[in-house]
Structure formats: structure tokens, C-alpha cells
Design a protein around this motif. Sequence first.
Motif, PDB file in Angstrom:
ATOM      1  N   ASN A   1     -13.103  -2.539  14.160  1.00 48.47           N
ATOM      2  CA  ASN A   1     -12.228  -3.393  13.355  1.00 48.47           C
ATOM      3  C   ASN A   1     -11.095  -2.590  12.697  1.00 48.47           C
ATOM      4  O   ASN A   1     -11.287  -1.473  12.239  1.00 48.47           O
ATOM      5  CB  ASN A   1     -13.050  -4.092  12.264  1.00 48.47           C
ATOM      6  CG  ASN A   1     -12.293  -5.223  11.602  1.00 48.47           C
ATOM      7  OD1 ASN A   1     -11.352  -5.760  12.193  1.00 48.47           O
ATOM      8  ND2 ASN A   1     -12.681  -5.571  10.391  1.00 48.47           N
ATOM      9  N   GLY A   2      -9.918  -3.200  12.671  1.00 50.10           N
ATOM     10  CA  GLY A   2      -8.762  -2.550  12.067  1.00 50.10           C
ATOM     11  C   GLY A   2      -7.585  -3.508  12.068  1.00 50.10           C
ATOM     12  O   GLY A   2      -7.695  -4.621  12.594  1.00 50.10           O
ATOM     13  N   CYS A   3      -6.475  -3.096  11.460  1.00 51.45           N
ATOM     14  CA  CYS A   3      -5.297  -3.954  11.423  1.00 51.45           C
ATOM     15  C   CYS A   3      -4.043  -3.081  11.341  1.00 51.45           C
ATOM     16  O   CYS A   3      -4.141  -1.862  11.349  1.00 51.45           O
ATOM     17  CB  CYS A   3      -5.379  -4.912  10.239  1.00 51.45           C
ATOM     18  SG  CYS A   3      -5.164  -4.083   8.649  1.00 51.45           S
ATOM     19  N   HIS A   4      -2.886  -3.725  11.248  1.00 53.15           N
ATOM     20  CA  HIS A   4      -1.619  -2.993  11.131  1.00 53.15           C
ATOM     21  C   HIS A   4      -1.678  -1.939  10.028  1.00 53.15           C
ATOM     22  O   HIS A   4      -1.109  -0.866  10.145  1.00 53.15           O
ATOM     23  CB  HIS A   4      -0.483  -3.968  10.784  1.00 53.15           C
ATOM     24  CG  HIS A   4      -0.024  -4.808  11.932  1.00 53.15           C
ATOM     25  ND1 HIS A   4       0.624  -4.284  13.019  1.00 53.15           N
ATOM     26  CD2 HIS A   4      -0.117  -6.142  12.167  1.00 53.15           C
ATOM     27  CE1 HIS A   4       0.934  -5.259  13.867  1.00 53.15           C
ATOM     28  NE2 HIS A   4       0.476  -6.403  13.373  1.00 53.15           N
ATOM     29  N   VAL A   5      -2.373  -2.294   8.937  1.00 51.89           N
ATOM     30  CA  VAL A   5      -2.389  -1.428   7.764  1.00 51.89           C
ATOM     31  C   VAL A   5      -3.298  -0.216   7.962  1.00 51.89           C
ATOM     32  O   VAL A   5      -2.930   0.915   7.652  1.00 51.89           O
ATOM     33  CB  VAL A   5      -2.854  -2.231   6.513  1.00 51.89           C
ATOM     34  CG1 VAL A   5      -2.935  -1.330   5.283  1.00 51.89           C
ATOM     35  CG2 VAL A   5      -1.939  -3.423   6.286  1.00 51.89           C
ATOM     36  N   CYS A   6      -4.497  -0.470   8.520  1.00 52.69           N
ATOM     37  CA  CYS A   6      -5.503   0.590   8.481  1.00 52.69           C
ATOM     38  C   CYS A   6      -5.941   1.122   9.851  1.00 52.69           C
ATOM     39  O   CYS A   6      -6.625   2.127   9.928  1.00 52.69           O
ATOM     40  CB  CYS A   6      -6.732   0.088   7.733  1.00 52.69           C
ATOM     41  SG  CYS A   6      -7.605  -1.234   8.587  1.00 52.69           S
ATOM     42  N   GLY A   7      -5.571   0.444  10.920  1.00 58.11           N
ATOM     43  CA  GLY A   7      -6.137   0.806  12.227  1.00 58.11           C
ATOM     44  C   GLY A   7      -5.254   1.710  13.064  1.00 58.11           C
ATOM     45  O   GLY A   7      -4.250   2.231  12.582  1.00 58.11           O
TER      46      GLY A   7
ATOM     47  N   MET B   1     -11.156   1.505   6.788  1.00 58.12           N
ATOM     48  CA  MET B   1     -10.772   0.099   6.730  1.00 58.12           C
ATOM     49  C   MET B   1     -10.084  -0.247   5.412  1.00 58.12           C
ATOM     50  O   MET B   1     -10.521   0.207   4.348  1.00 58.12           O
ATOM     51  CB  MET B   1     -12.003  -0.796   6.904  1.00 58.12           C
ATOM     52  CG  MET B   1     -12.350  -1.043   8.371  1.00 58.12           C
ATOM     53  SD  MET B   1     -13.743  -2.165   8.540  1.00 58.12           S
ATOM     54  CE  MET B   1     -15.105  -1.015   8.395  1.00 58.12           C
ATOM     55  N   CYS B   2      -9.027  -1.066   5.493  1.00 63.49           N
ATOM     56  CA  CYS B   2      -8.390  -1.578   4.289  1.00 63.49           C
ATOM     57  C   CYS B   2      -9.313  -2.629   3.669  1.00 63.49           C
ATOM     58  O   CYS B   2     -10.325  -2.993   4.268  1.00 63.49           O
ATOM     59  CB  CYS B   2      -7.028  -2.180   4.623  1.00 63.49           C
ATOM     60  SG  CYS B   2      -7.147  -3.690   5.604  1.00 63.49           S
ATOM     61  N   GLU B   3      -8.955  -3.119   2.507  1.00 59.83           N
ATOM     62  CA  GLU B   3      -9.842  -4.030   1.801  1.00 59.83           C
ATOM     63  C   GLU B   3     -10.119  -5.306   2.598  1.00 59.83           C
ATOM     64  O   GLU B   3     -11.250  -5.762   2.686  1.00 59.83           O
ATOM     65  CB  GLU B   3      -9.222  -4.376   0.452  1.00 59.83           C
ATOM     66  CG  GLU B   3     -10.267  -4.531  -0.626  1.00 59.83           C
ATOM     67  CD  GLU B   3      -9.624  -4.443  -1.990  1.00 59.83           C
ATOM     68  OE1 GLU B   3      -9.666  -5.453  -2.692  1.00 59.83           O
ATOM     69  OE2 GLU B   3      -9.055  -3.370  -2.312  1.00 59.83           O
ATOM     70  N   GLU B   4      -9.049  -5.835   3.189  1.00 61.94           N
ATOM     71  CA  GLU B   4      -9.224  -7.087   3.938  1.00 61.94           C
ATOM     72  C   GLU B   4     -10.127  -6.893   5.161  1.00 61.94           C
ATOM     73  O   GLU B   4     -10.975  -7.724   5.466  1.00 61.94           O
ATOM     74  CB  GLU B   4      -7.854  -7.628   4.387  1.00 61.94           C
ATOM     75  CG  GLU B   4      -7.123  -8.360   3.288  1.00 61.94           C
ATOM     76  CD  GLU B   4      -5.751  -8.804   3.751  1.00 61.94           C
ATOM     77  OE1 GLU B   4      -5.627  -9.961   4.179  1.00 61.94           O
ATOM     78  OE2 GLU B   4      -4.818  -7.973   3.706  1.00 61.94           O
ATOM     79  N   CYS B   5      -9.937  -5.792   5.862  1.00 64.96           N
ATOM     80  CA  CYS B   5     -10.772  -5.521   7.033  1.00 64.96           C
ATOM     81  C   CYS B   5     -12.221  -5.303   6.610  1.00 64.96           C
ATOM     82  O   CYS B   5     -13.150  -5.779   7.255  1.00 64.96           O
ATOM     83  CB  CYS B   5     -10.253  -4.302   7.791  1.00 64.96           C
ATOM     84  SG  CYS B   5      -8.766  -4.653   8.741  1.00 64.96           S
ATOM     85  N   ARG B   6     -12.391  -4.587   5.504  1.00 59.88           N
ATOM     86  CA  ARG B   6     -13.725  -4.296   4.992  1.00 59.88           C
ATOM     87  C   ARG B   6     -14.463  -5.586   4.616  1.00 59.88           C
ATOM     88  O   ARG B   6     -15.653  -5.741   4.899  1.00 59.88           O
ATOM     89  CB  ARG B   6     -13.584  -3.330   3.792  1.00 59.88           C
ATOM     90  CG  ARG B   6     -14.819  -3.084   2.953  1.00 59.88           C
ATOM     91  CD  ARG B   6     -16.028  -2.598   3.721  1.00 59.88           C
ATOM     92  NE  ARG B   6     -15.972  -1.200   4.114  1.00 59.88           N
ATOM     93  CZ  ARG B   6     -16.986  -0.571   4.732  1.00 59.88           C
ATOM     94  NH1 ARG B   6     -18.102  -1.215   5.008  1.00 59.88           N
ATOM     95  NH2 ARG B   6     -16.864   0.675   5.089  1.00 59.88           N
TER      96      ARG B   6
HETATM   97 ZN    ZN Z   1      -7.176  -3.330   7.892  1.00 63.71          ZN
END
Ligand code: ZN
Length: 756
Positions: free
Chosen positions: A181-187, A160-165
Amino acid sequence: MQENKERRRVCVKGIVQGVGFRPFVYNLATKHQLVGFVTNTPDGVEIEVEGLPAPLNAFIRDLKTDTPPLADINKIIAEPLVLVGDTSFTIQTSEILGHVTTLISPDIATCKDCLAELFDSEDRRYQYPFINCTNCGPRYTIIENIPYDRPQTSMRHFTMCEECRTEYDDPADRRFHAQPNGCHVCGPQVSLADSKRKIVAQKSEAIPQAIEFLQQGKILAIKGMGGFHLVVDATSDTAVSRLRQRKGREEKPFAIMVPDLQTAQNICQLNDEEKQLLASCQSPIVLGLKKKDHGIAESVAPHSDRYGIMLPYTPLHHLLFASDLKALVMTSANFTEEPICIDNEEAYERLGTIADYFLTHDRDIYLSSDDSVVLWSAGKTRMVRRSRGYAPRPIALKNDGPPVLGVGGELKNTVCFLKDQQAIISQHIGDLHNLEAYIFFQKTISHLKRIFETKPELVVHDLHPGYLSTQWAKEQNELPVLAVQHHHAHLAACLAENQIGGSAIGLIMDGTGYGADGTIWGGEILIGDCRTFQRYGCFEPMPLPGGDIAIKEPWRIAAAYLYKAFDGTIPDLPFLQGQDYEPVLEIVAKNINSPLTSSCGRLFDAVAAMSGGRQFINYEAQAAIEFMQAGNGIADQPFSFEIEEDNGIVKMSVRSIIQSVVQTLRDGSSQAEISQRFHRTLIDLLVEMASKASNETGIKLVVLSGGVFQNHILFEGLICALEKTGLQVVTHSEIPTNDGCVSFGQAVIGREHLLN
Ligand code: ZN
Ligand code: ZN
Ligand code: FE
């Protein structure tokens, strides 16, 4: 005021972990200005709350009514405590517990909040195809082990990136402990490749390109939640026909996905319950009646009066429909009756000759789960296939007992574990004829055993010695086994689903099942309970010429039944013209490879074929389904029928029905009229049998089970007629009436044997 305060301990049991339950409790407590804490325990969630009585009561009430969509509360126990005087409400993390008995939630359709973010250009997850939260997203299909924690899921490869974390760690956040959980950056990310695995587009370009290919009529293999789908534009006859040809699937209806409820209503005639089912978080395929001028290609569901229709249930689906696509065929990516394909490599290998392009992603599916199929009939939801969205949600049992495993039958196989007061029925596994299905069967058993932490004391299998499930059961050397008759399993499944402990008259109208006497049963009147049964009556056994081949070619069954009904002569009926029936009659006459069957399904096949219906079928029960649709109703006048005692068993004469059908055909009746009168005949006959059995035994309870009851005209008509005579009728709702219920019935019978 201080002295009016109270403190209570509230224990909540059921599916309450990994489903956003603690943040929900936190927000609820804060809303009602209560203090205390919430924590996970090995049996569920424990809450201690302190405050004034009115808000305390409101809190407990809301706990039951505003439950998060994935949670399923079995029990709430509240008890008074002495005041502690906390200053706030907190979520205590449960990591210290190490061992947590979590009921694993099924996979759930994208929730409203995530959907809003998906299409909000300001949101950091704008158009992110894997957006999810504790209220939605994958669960069962990504879990490899328990406790349900990220390293135990196929999300472990993504950090997970910082925001997701931050979201993940914040108890008040909708993504608190949302494992996927995840996003464009980390998922996870999508990519689009051709059938030679050459990448065509990636990330944000993949989906628009996939949409373009679909609009051009290309066939796509799209990785979904529980497996790959084969997808084409459902409004293009050319595209759908190409898919049929490549998949080798001639006429079996394809399911379709449409962007929203409004579009679904333009295509199908839907009542309120069907609309609710479509929009539910389980998001099943609903079998809805076709409307006229729906714009869907004829080849999607030829000769059928219904569509299997569903709404988008993953963010990826929603993104595909953010285009002018109106409807997509979405069919399980497999060859007939093999399990749905889940692995990227496997997809290219198995589907390379079918799909033009592959829209895949890098989040692994650990265990496949097909789309569930439901039908609204006789005032209830009826499961036709219980899989994604429903499995492995437990079915509540009447009583506790030892752990047991039922391994199911051969077709529409499922497996079932009984644990404590619950039955955990697997997703639909399929037909255990092929190796892939058998491997999937074994994987599902070990998976469920692991994630539900159960060790069965008994393995229950079908009486049929040749089934792969039977052989598997017998290979479990260390465990005792029990063989259970197929239709007894049907009876017990329906009793247990309805939490009935006593005896009932079971009208089990089915295709085939291995009988206690070694013949093929399938139209059975059983009297029994969850322990034992007695065969009270059945259809007169008739020959099945050539065995399995006759099931695929109903005209053969019709010829054999006629031959028997007319004592070795065969009446001249149009359906026999051009059909080489002499060899069929010969094997019947000489009793070669013509096993006897009392099957109700085969009787349907015979009457359908002889009245001009299907002579050859392309998928299971096609003749019977089309025959039902041809009449689409029930006549007033039955065919003449007889019942007679034979060796202590009440036989429903098939010959008398066939003779009467032939007479009616000669009088010029249409197939529709034959269908309507045949339905009337079955209803009257079964009511007479049930009344007779009831008079003799004093039992007033009638159970309906078996695949034939997927025929909603017979099903609804029979329930009504039985109730009119004063009998009480119980039916399946949460689990299928077809062989999907067999593993559950087996396990229930097995447990009774351990207890007695
Ligand atoms: Zn993320
Ligand atoms: Zn969500
Ligand atoms: Fe069955």
C-alpha cells in the motif's frame, strides 16, 4: 428464535493470507448478519460464525464461490460448536502468532476497483502508477522473507502516510494489510532518465514524457512488476527493427501489449477462453492467431501466424495506454536467454546500448519473474512458460510425503519443491548456460526454501553429468542426491499433475535429453510410473553431425538423415544446392562428433529443412514451428513407415520415413503437403506404438509430454486418434509440456524413492 441459532468453526486452507481474505470474510459475515470472528492461524484462516442455519449455509457457500481473486482455497472444514453469543463480527489480528505458514500468492494484475480509482480525478490516487490493494499488485517478486509483512518486502523503505496507514489498519478496508500500500505522498515514484542516467522527467511528468518518446519511435526500458521490459511502438516497423538490431534478436516473435480486449480482438482471432485468459488476474501472454489488417508492424512476429498478446497488468501500463498508443512491443529486457533484468543499476549497465530512455521507479524487485505464456489448445489452457501470475502457486498432489527438491534440466529450467501435499514450482528461470541464469537459479532455490519454510531431504537432478543444475545438486554435500532420466521426469510430471498413481504408456516427444544408455534421447515410448520406467520404444537413432551446431542449422541434420536413409549416397534435392555438405557427410561416415539421437524434434528439423523450410534457425524450434504452420493441417495419407524390434526395443524407422519424404518431394509435392503428410505419419505411427504397447501390457492410459507437443496440430490430432482407439489420454495443462515440467517430474520421482 434464539434457540434456532447455531455456531460453527470453519477452517480454510490454501492461499488465504495476504490476499484480503479476512476483510472478505468480515464483509461476508456482516452481509449475512452473522456474529463471531476470523483469524489467521499457522495453517490458514479460522472462522467462528454464529447465526441462523440458512445464513450460515449461505455464508459457507459464498466463501467458496465469491473468493477474492488472489485467494486459492484448498480445503474448507466446518464443524459445529456451542453457542457463545458474540455481539458482532470481528477480525482478530494475528501478529501474536509470530510464525505463520503463508502460501505466498503470485503477482496479480490491477483489479477493477483500483483501475476505477486510477482514472477517477477525484480520487487521491488519481494516476498513481503503483495503486494496488489486497486483491491485486505485486507479491512474490517483492517478498524477501516471511511472514508476509511490510518489513519483509521491498516496500519497507516507504513509510505509510496517515491516510494509507488508516486504510491498512481498517479491517473493513480493501487495503487492510495490503503490504505494498502507498500513494502519491508516501509510496514509490517513477522517473525517466536517458541512457547516461540523466533524469529527464520525474513523478507526474515522467509518464507523459515516456509516452511521447514511444510515439517518436524511441526504445524504452520500463521497469514493470517482475522485471524490466524493452518497449517500442508495435505499429512502427522502424522502431521495432531498431530494437531487433540493438537487441541482436533477428526473428523470434516479440510479445505485444494492447490497451484492452477490444484492441486484442482486432489484432487476433480470439475464442471465449482466450479472451478470459487475457482478462484474467494472472494476465498472461496469450498466443493468438493473427488476423489480417491488424496494423501491427510486420517485424514484430515475422513468419509466424500468431502474436503473443497481453493486456496491461500494472497501473503504470494502464497509464501508458491512456494515450493514443495502440500496441507496444513488450519484451523481457535481457540479451538472449539471460534472466530478465530487475535492478535499476543493472538495467543501465546491461541495457544502456539498447534503450534510449529508462522509465524506472524506486520500488525494488526482489526476485524476477517473466511474463507467463499460454496457448489454448485441445480444449484446455496450456502453459508454455509458467511464471508471473502463476508461480509460485502450488500444484496439488495426490498424496503427502517427504520434502524433496528437483533442480530441473538445462533449458527452460525451473526448480520444484515438494512440501506436504503440494508442489511449488518456481518461475521460469531460463537456459542454464550463462552465469546470470545460474546465479538466478541459486537465488530462486534459496528464496523458495525460505519463504515456503522447507528443507528437502533429497535433491533430484538430471542424468546429464555436465548440466550446471546437476553440478549444483552434487555440491549440496549434506544432502543425498538422485539422478533421474529426463524423459522419465516428463512422464512422471504429467502423471503427477493429473494425480495418477499407476502406470502409463508415455509418448514423450521432445528435443533432447540425456539417455540411460548415454545417447541422446528425445522420441521415446516409455512404460512406467512415478517410480521407475522401461524404454519400450523410440525413434531409430540417427547421427547429429557436429552436435549443437546441427540444431542451429537444420540443413545439416537433413543431410545426415538422407545420407543414412540412402546408405551413403545422397539424393539430389534443391535444399542442398549451394550448401557445403560434403564435410557433414564425412563426419557422419567417419562417426566423428556425430552423436546418435532418437529425438523427435530433430526429425522435425530434418524433414522441415529437406522440404524447403528453414536451413538456419534464429531461435529454438523455429524450423519445426514454421514447418507446422506451412501445412497447418493433417493429410489423410501418411508416408510409409515401419517399426521393428531391435534388442528388446521397438524402433520407429526414421529411414523409411525419410525415403518416403524424398519420393514425395520428387513427385513435386509442396512443403505444405509434406508438412500435412508428416503430421499424419507421426500420428499414425504413435497410435500404432501406443496400441502395441497397450496390447502387450494391458495398460490403457497414455501420457503425452515433451516440447514437441507445443505443436498444437500434432497434439490435437494425436489426442483425437488415440481416444478413437479406446485409449485414455492425459496431458499437461497447468505446467508446461516442455522442459519447464522436468523439475516437477524429478521431485515426484525422488519422493517415490524416499517412500519405497
Ligand atoms: Zn500514502
Ligand atoms: Zn486492487
Ligand atoms: Fe524435455
